[in-house]
Design an enzyme around this catalytic site. Structure first.
Site, PDB file in Angstrom:
ATOM      1  N   GLY A  82      16.889  -0.520   1.255  1.00  0.00           N
ATOM      2  CA  GLY A  82      16.241  -1.780   0.938  1.00  0.00           C
ATOM      3  C   GLY A  82      16.081  -2.641   2.167  1.00  0.00           C
ATOM      4  N   PRO A 131      16.422  -5.932   4.762  1.00  0.00           N
ATOM      5  CG  PRO A 131      16.162  -6.256   7.049  1.00  0.00           C
ATOM      6  CD  PRO A 131      15.396  -5.905   5.814  1.00  0.00           C
ATOM      7  N   GLY A 132      19.216  -8.120   4.118  1.00  0.00           N
ATOM      8  CA  GLY A 132      19.642  -9.307   3.389  1.00  0.00           C
ATOM      9  C   GLY A 132      19.728  -9.164   1.894  1.00  0.00           C
ATOM     10  CB  SER A 134      -0.435   1.850   0.220  1.00  0.00           C
ATOM     11  OG  SER A 134       0.014   1.004   1.263  1.00  0.00           O
ATOM     12  CE  LYS A 142       2.943  -0.784  -1.434  1.00  0.00           C
ATOM     13  NZ  LYS A 142       2.017   0.362  -1.539  1.00  0.00           N
TER      14      LYS A 142
END
Length: 888
Positions: A409, A411-412, A784, A827
């Site tokens: 995933g 950061p944070g 994409s 997204k």
């Protein structure tokens, strides 16, 4: 020092426990109890002139810890006075409330009047207790005739004991006094000459010897020596100047003798040190001779201790045989030989490794583990459920070789802290191995011992540091390993993360197998693409896509704001950040998937509040003319009281200046104006997409980056040219190919889309097409952006604007089929953060919406597309441009 003092008939009494203040001496004390604070407040602080108080010795400090116990009979009337005659040297306290009377307090019947040379008031934080620091100078002796109480402290009727000037002149003419004076001066001068060699204080004492009378010098000299309480009382009771001078001479002489004895001991010690240094040199020479002869007993002792340490390491049998063979080889070597130190360090590593030393693992409680995860992390329900399943399997089968969890995933979002929570739930030790930027395979497998400066790999070194063979080991940033001529660290991890192979992991430095099967490995990564497929196959990927606005709000209120306030020394009494202001910070200043940027913005608000609070700090001056605190505040502080009567402070320490409590009238509440003042103008707003697509040729796409989902604008324009396609924006090969496919598809659908007249079938005749992806400094690539590119080109050629509230993602083929893409949840969350209302997705990605929170889906209109015509139908007002004829 004053020559003569006129004493009043009554003085306030301050007791000294096991301590005597003599005339001419100075002492610095801190008063903390109710009685002593009241005495200082009423007798010294509130008086314009410097008043006098009486210092009276108390024989037993254990019985006089509180003035309230001494004067319990007067506790009911602070304004009135109650008297008690002094009998001998005791003061009997009786109880008027029917309680058991306390023991008799032993007061001395003689004391010393003292005046305050310096007085300061202090307020301790955060309790607000009021204390006084006072420097007192002893003036003259007095005797007690009658005690009485005044509030919480006592006063006494006194009579002076000092001789008059005429009486003192007559004593000074006495031959015996003159002889004692000469003897005292000789002894004092000898003492001073010794002190001058040690410290530069003799000049001032010489001046005192020449200027002050000897009977006063006796008190001053004695006050500076260490002596018993009984000797101090004896000096205080010596009213005759001759007796006082005789005792002082005896004490000075005794102190002089102790100094002489100390000097003799010091000389002996120095002689012994010289002898020890000589012995040390001889022993060094003997050691060098033994080394030349190959007979080094010290090294043999060290090797014996190393062998015992190896025996206690509980090595496997094959490793123990290898270690014994290496130890025998080491014993045959001399310390000067090459390889001696490297072999010894190698054996010490074998002895320090936790071969079979497992940490105590607590009994697993799934409910407690759930509570721990909920306490440490907000949201992430799917991730938490997978962790609970993982822990449940380990509870039923502790020796099960479970999968290697890999949290992926931006950061944070809490990847590292989740691994720490797993260790806490299992009760195991936790160690983090950072793999970011690792390029050398030897960092994983270790260097071979044939190289200079060789060392074990990070895994073996981490196990040595943690000291157990079953920790939870976090392999952080596993996607950021690089390969070069020194090897591929990611390939070296294949053996580490394979449960069938890591039970005999072979580190090149150890050169013996080490069992890693008891280690629980957890990995983290920002994205999966850089991880080699064989390594990715050995791990179970758990994606952490990011947080919604509502989740960020809850995280900020429950976790971030309390942590930020604590880090900056604040509390809610100084700074308050309402929920509405946190929402504005999330919407206008942060558009990240995690919460690190949000925490930095909240820290900026905390720093501004810290400046405001620090500027309001009011220091209490130590001078006498400071404005006093209000009486109600003083009464509240004195009501708390203190058990210790006073504390004697060394005169050389000047730390009695302390600051007052913070006087913050009201907490600082953050509002919108304060946000703009501290954080600056808003970085984002809901009009960004509308402003960008206000002209034809611009479309809004959704992409995935290392920091989560992002909104990407695509701009297209045409200029006079030769039919060429220009691409800018630091694009990768995949996205360049998508642009070529998009342009080809549009050119083949000119007639169907009614983008030109029937005779104008070549869109690029006499013109070039330029496609740009804004933020040219950011690299862009991925499969994409196909539908977004087609939409931008159709908008350009049809001269119609794309809907500003619509974003899209998906790849396409030359035939116009819309292909599925990855990162749908990231997204969609990015579209939600940007204020997008409509999202166009490939039809085959509709199933991925199950991972999107329902609160986010309720704010979006999800449109699915199977072919490119469906995308164009949803992207324009009024449907696809083929419904209307448009000219170039």
């Amino acid at each position: 020092m004053a020559e003569s003092v006129e004493l009043p008939g009554r003085l306030a009494i301050l007791p000294f426990s096991n301590k005597v203040l003599l005339p001419g001496a100075f002492i610095r004390i801190r008063c903390t109890s109710l009685s002593s604070v009241k005495l200082m407040e009423q007798e010294l602080w509130q008086r314009e002139d410097r008043g006098l108080i009486g210092i009276l010795p108390v024989r037993d400090a254990a019985e006089t810890t509180s003035m309230d116990s001494m004067l319990s009979q007067g506790a009911g009337s602070e304004s009135g006075e109650r008297s008690s005659k002094v009998q001998g040297s005791t003061f009997d306290t009786h109880n008027v409330d029917g309680k058991i009377p306390r023991e008799v307090i032993h007061w001395h019947n003689r004391g010393v009047a003292a005046r305050a040379l310096h007085l300061s008031r202090e307020v301790e934080k955060p309790s607000g207790t009021v204390t006084y620091v006072v420097v007192l100078e002893g003036l003259c002796r007095f005797s007690i005739e009658e005690f009485s109480t005044r509030g919480p402290y006592c006063t006494a009727k006194i009579s002076p004991l000092e001789m008059t000037k005429a009486e003192m002149d007559q004593v000074e003419q006495d031959p015996e006094f003159v002889t004692l004076s000469r003897q005292f001066k000789a002894t004092a001068m000898e003492l001073i000459s010794i002190l001058e060699r040690k410290q530069t204080t003799g000049g001032r004492i010489n001046v005192l010897l020449e200027t002050l009378p000897f009977h006063k010098l006796a008190d001053i000299f004695v006050a500076s020596f260490e002596m018993s309480f009984e000797e101090q009382l004896s000096m205080l009771d010596s009213l005759d100047p001759k007796a006082r001078l005789s005792k002082a001479t005896e004490l000075v002489d005794r102190h002089l003798q102790s100094i002489r004895v100390a000097e003799k001991i010091t000389q002996k010690v120095e002689g012994q040190l010289s002898k020890s240094q000589k012995e040390y040199l001889l022993r060094q020479q003997m050691r060098a001779i033994k080394e030349e002869l190959g007979d080094n007993e010290d090294d043999e002792d060290d090797l014996a201790s190393l062998e015992r340490k190896m025996q206690n390491a509980r090595m496997p049998s094959n490793v123990w045989k290898h270690a014994q063979r290496e130890l025998r080889r080491l014993k045959k070597m001399q310390p000067q030989q090459p390889g001696y130190n490297s072999s010894r360090v190698y054996l010490e590593l074998l002895a320090d490794l936790p071969w079979r030393k497992a940490g105590e693992e607590q009994e697993l409680d799934l409910k407690a583990a759930k509570d721990q995860l909920d306490c440490d992390h907000y949201g992430l329900m799917k991730v938490k459920q997978r962790i609970i399943e993982y822990l449940a399997v380990r509870k039923l089968k502790p020796d099960a070789r479970g999968p290697i969890l890999c949290f992926v995933g931006p950061p944070g979002v809490g990847k590292t802290s989740l691994a720490s929570s797993i260790a806490s739930a299992l009760g195991r030790k936790f160690i983090r191995i950072s793999l970011g930027g690792v390029k050398d395979e030897a960092d994983i497998r270790g260097h071979r011992r044939t190289y200079i400066g060789s060392m074990p790999g990070r895994l073996i070194d981490g196990l040595k540091r943690v000291g157990v063979c079953n920790p939870v080991m976090l392999l952080d940033e596993i996607d950021k390993t690089c390969s070069d001529v020194r090897g591929d660290p990611a390939s070296a991890l294949l053996e580490v993360l394979d449960p069938e192979q890591n039970k005999s992991f072979n580190d090149h430095y150890l050169n013996v197998p080490f069992d890693l099967s008891d280690v629980i490995f957890v990995a983290t990564a920002n994205r999966m693409q850089p991880i080699p497929p064989p390594l990715l196959d050995r791990m179970e990927v758990i994606e952490l896509p990011g947080y919604t606005h509502e989740e960020k709000l809850r995280i900020a209120m429950q976790y971030l704001i309390p942590r930020v306030l604590d880090q900056h020394g604040l509390s809610s009494a100084f700074l308050q950040i309402p929920e509405d202001m946190v929402k504005l910070v999330i919407q206008r200043y942060t558009r990240e998937a995690g919460v690190r940027s949000l925490e930095r913005k909240l820290a900026a608000l905390a720093r501004a509040a810290a400046v405001r609070v620090a500027e309001q700090e009011q220091a209490v001056s130590v001078s006498r003319d400071v404005h006093k605190l209000t009486s109600p505040l003083l009464e509240n502080r004195l009501a708390e009281g203190a058990e210790m009567e006073m504390e004697v402070i060394p005169m050389g320490v000047s730390n009695y200046e302390i600051s007052n409590a913070f006087r913050t009238a009201s907490p600082l509440v953050v509002d919108e104006a304060m946000l703009e003042k501290i954080l600056g103008p808003p970085r984002f707003d809901d009009r960004e997409a509308a402003d960008c697509v206000a002209t034809p040729g611009v479309s809004v796409g959704l992409v995935w980056t290392n920091f989560g989902g992002e909104v990407q604008f695509v701009e297209a324009t045409s200029v006079v040219g030769n039919g060429e396609l220009h691409l800018t924006g630091q694009l990768g090969d995949v996205i360049k190919e998508s642009a070529q496919i998009a342009l080809t598809w549009v050119r083949t659908r000119v007639a169907d889309l009614k983008l030109a007249a029937a005779v104008e079938t070549n869109l690029l005749q006499g013109r070039d097409v330029h496609i740009h992806f804004p933020a040219g400094a950011v690299p862009k690539d991925g499969p994409s952006a196909g539908v977004t590119l087609v939409t931008a080109l159709v908008s350009l050629f049809s001269e119609r604007c794309v809907r500003a509230d619509t974003a899209m993602t998906g790849e396409m083929t030359l035939r116009g089929l819309v292909l599925p893409v990855g990162g749908i949840k990231d997204k969609v969350l990015a579209a939600h953060r940007y204020g997008i209302k409509r999202v166009i997705l490939p039809e085959r990605n509709f199933k991925d919406l199950v991972e999107v929170p329902a609160a986010v889906l309720s704010t979006l209109e999800i449109l699915v597309a199977k072919r490119m015509e469906d995308v164009l139908e949803h992207a324009f007002d009024g449907g696809c441009p083929w419904r209307q004829h448009s000219k170039l």
